[in-house]
Write a protein that holds these residues in place. Structure first.
Motif, PDB file in Angstrom:
ATOM      1  N   VAL A 232      -2.375   2.409  -5.980  1.00 19.79           N
ATOM      2  CA  VAL A 232      -2.845   2.837  -4.663  1.00 19.79           C
ATOM      3  C   VAL A 232      -4.082   3.724  -4.807  1.00 19.79           C
ATOM      4  O   VAL A 232      -5.058   3.605  -4.046  1.00 19.79           O
ATOM      5  CB  VAL A 232      -1.727   3.575  -3.905  1.00 19.79           C
ATOM      6  CG1 VAL A 232      -2.278   4.206  -2.625  1.00 19.79           C
ATOM      7  CG2 VAL A 232      -0.593   2.614  -3.561  1.00 19.79           C
ATOM      8  N   MET A 233      -4.052   4.607  -5.788  1.00 13.53           N
ATOM      9  CA  MET A 233      -5.209   5.481  -6.026  1.00 13.53           C
ATOM     10  C   MET A 233      -6.450   4.681  -6.393  1.00 13.53           C
ATOM     11  O   MET A 233      -7.586   5.074  -6.077  1.00 13.53           O
ATOM     12  CB  MET A 233      -4.880   6.479  -7.143  1.00 13.53           C
ATOM     13  CG  MET A 233      -3.806   7.493  -6.783  1.00 13.53           C
ATOM     14  SD  MET A 233      -4.308   8.608  -5.453  1.00 13.53           S
ATOM     15  CE  MET A 233      -5.597   9.535  -6.287  1.00 13.53           C
ATOM     16  N   ASP A 234      -6.237   3.553  -7.039  1.00 14.04           N
ATOM     17  CA  ASP A 234      -7.360   2.697  -7.425  1.00 14.04           C
ATOM     18  C   ASP A 234      -7.789   1.753  -6.306  1.00 14.04           C
ATOM     19  O   ASP A 234      -8.704   0.943  -6.494  1.00 14.04           O
ATOM     20  CB  ASP A 234      -6.999   1.871  -8.663  1.00 14.04           C
ATOM     21  CG  ASP A 234      -6.888   2.741  -9.917  1.00 14.04           C
ATOM     22  OD1 ASP A 234      -7.490   3.827  -9.919  1.00 14.04           O
ATOM     23  OD2 ASP A 234      -6.208   2.328 -10.871  1.00 14.04           O
ATOM     24  N   GLY A 235      -7.111   1.845  -5.164  1.00 12.97           N
ATOM     25  CA  GLY A 235      -7.495   1.031  -4.013  1.00 12.97           C
ATOM     26  C   GLY A 235      -6.886  -0.357  -3.983  1.00 12.97           C
ATOM     27  O   GLY A 235      -7.376  -1.231  -3.265  1.00 12.97           O
ATOM     28  N   ALA A 236      -5.801  -0.573  -4.742  1.00  9.45           N
ATOM     29  CA  ALA A 236      -5.170  -1.894  -4.783  1.00  9.45           C
ATOM     30  C   ALA A 236      -4.410  -2.163  -3.483  1.00  9.45           C
ATOM     31  O   ALA A 236      -3.725  -1.279  -2.956  1.00  9.45           O
ATOM     32  CB  ALA A 236      -4.218  -1.993  -5.970  1.00  9.45           C
ATOM     33  N   SER A 237      -4.544  -3.356  -2.964  1.00  4.81           N
ATOM     34  CA  SER A 237      -3.809  -3.756  -1.763  1.00  4.81           C
ATOM     35  C   SER A 237      -2.360  -4.054  -2.109  1.00  4.81           C
ATOM     36  O   SER A 237      -1.988  -4.106  -3.291  1.00  4.81           O
ATOM     37  CB  SER A 237      -4.458  -4.990  -1.139  1.00  4.81           C
ATOM     38  OG  SER A 237      -4.394  -6.089  -2.043  1.00  4.81           O
TER      39      SER A 237
ATOM     40  N   ARG B  27      -0.762  -5.186  -5.718  1.00 10.02           N
ATOM     41  CA  ARG B  27       0.325  -4.420  -6.348  1.00 10.02           C
ATOM     42  C   ARG B  27       1.517  -5.318  -6.662  1.00 10.02           C
ATOM     43  O   ARG B  27       2.164  -5.173  -7.694  1.00 10.02           O
ATOM     44  CB  ARG B  27       0.752  -3.278  -5.428  1.00 10.02           C
ATOM     45  CG  ARG B  27      -0.188  -2.076  -5.512  1.00 10.02           C
ATOM     46  CD  ARG B  27       0.371  -0.890  -4.776  1.00 10.02           C
ATOM     47  NE  ARG B  27       0.198  -1.025  -3.342  1.00 10.02           N
ATOM     48  CZ  ARG B  27       1.124  -0.695  -2.452  1.00 10.02           C
ATOM     49  NH1 ARG B  27       2.314  -0.263  -2.835  1.00 10.02           N
ATOM     50  NH2 ARG B  27       0.892  -0.839  -1.164  1.00 10.02           N
TER      51      ARG B  27
END
Length: 300
Positions: free
Chosen positions: A196-201, A205
């Motif tokens: 989530v911190m890396d911007g993964a949807s 994930r």
């Protein structure tokens, strides 16, 4: 010597395990004594030991029978279709349930999809007859409402396989998803936090965190499924079978019942059943070895 010492130190655990061992010995291993009738011309009056030895005569008879290939095709078709369409469904359901945030709705959905597992096979087939009846079934009423003609689903040989597979998916998907939900519960939440911190949807994930986390479980269950590919459920196939769909519903388990129970050809039916079991064992060992080489995950 060390083994006996450890067993003595943990004797309580072995006592707990003893009933299960006894059950398996009595109901699983002891009946294997009767497998030898597959190689004999069994006569109930003479008993198993007194019956004449005929070697592989019954196996050759089955291989040379006119319906051998049709029976094999029917059995493999049902197994492969159930595996291709039924195996991935619990994985999809578990992944979707795992992403649900509303706990009450999640519990409701779980209860709804688990419930069909507890319906007996007899009741399930009865429901199919009721819903698919050409006269009073809701499905044919809907077809007639849109201008179509009633379909004899339960008597049409072309509909036997789709109905068998789809009813199996409906009945077993929810309960089978429990294993994958348990595996997903073991996935480290810190991996999701980092993603989530890396911007993964959510999709990424699932693809890069959840699926790799449950991959060993998927492989083990796939090995077991492929090892049982010849073991099609007898009860549902037998209950759905009729003279009109016999061409596609006659599989190895129903053929064994027909020859062994209805025609009292015990040795021949035992040979057919043994052939089926041997194929399953060979497939299980082969698939397990392939899985071990490719993924380092296996049953043993």
């Amino acid at each position: 010597m060390k083994t006996w010492v450890r067993m003595k130190q943990n004797y309580e655990l072995y006592i707990f395990m003893l009933p299960a061992v006894i059950v398996y010995l009595v109901f699983k291993y002891y009946p294997m004594y009767g497998v030898q009738i597959a190689f004999k011309d069994f006569n109930a009056g003479k008993g198993i030991w007194g019956s004449e030895w005929v070697g592989f005569e019954h196996f050759i008879r089955f291989f040379e029978s006119y319906n051998f290939w049709s029976i094999m095709e029917n059995t493999l078709s049902l197994s492969v279709l159930s595996l291709v369409f039924g195996f991935p469904m619990p994985i999809f359901v578990a992944l979707m349930l795992n992403q649900m945030l509303a706990k009450r709705y999640k519990k409701f959905v779980q209860t709804v999809i688990y419930a069909p597992h507890f319906i007996s096979t007899v009741v399930l087939v009865g429901m199919l007859h009721v819903f698919l009846s050409p006269n009073s079934g809701i499905v044919n009423h809907m077809i007639a409402f849109f201008g179509g003609e009633p379909v004899l689903f339960m008597s049409d040989e072309d509909w036997f396989r789709p109905l068998y597979v789809l009813s199996g998916i409906w009945q077993e998907t929810g309960f089978a998803a429990i294993i994958y939900l348990a595996a997903l519960a073991g996935v480290n939440p810190e991996l999701h936090e980092a993603a989530v911190m890396d911007g993964a949807s959510k999709w990424k994930r699932v693809l890069h965190v959840d699926i790799p986390g449950i991959l060993p479980t998927i492989i083990i269950l796939l090995v077991l499924a492929l090892g049982n590919i010849m073991s099609v459920g007898f009860e549902k196939a037998f209950l759905m079978q009729s003279d009109l769909n016999y061409a596609t519903s006659n599989i190895i388990p129903t053929y064994v019942y027909e020859q062994g129970i209805q025609k009292a050809q015990y040795s021949f039916s035992a040979a057919v059943g043994l052939f089926n079991s041997v194929i399953n064992v060979v497939l299980l060992v082969a698939v397990n070895r392939i899985a071990k080489r490719l993924t380092e995950t296996s049953l043993w």
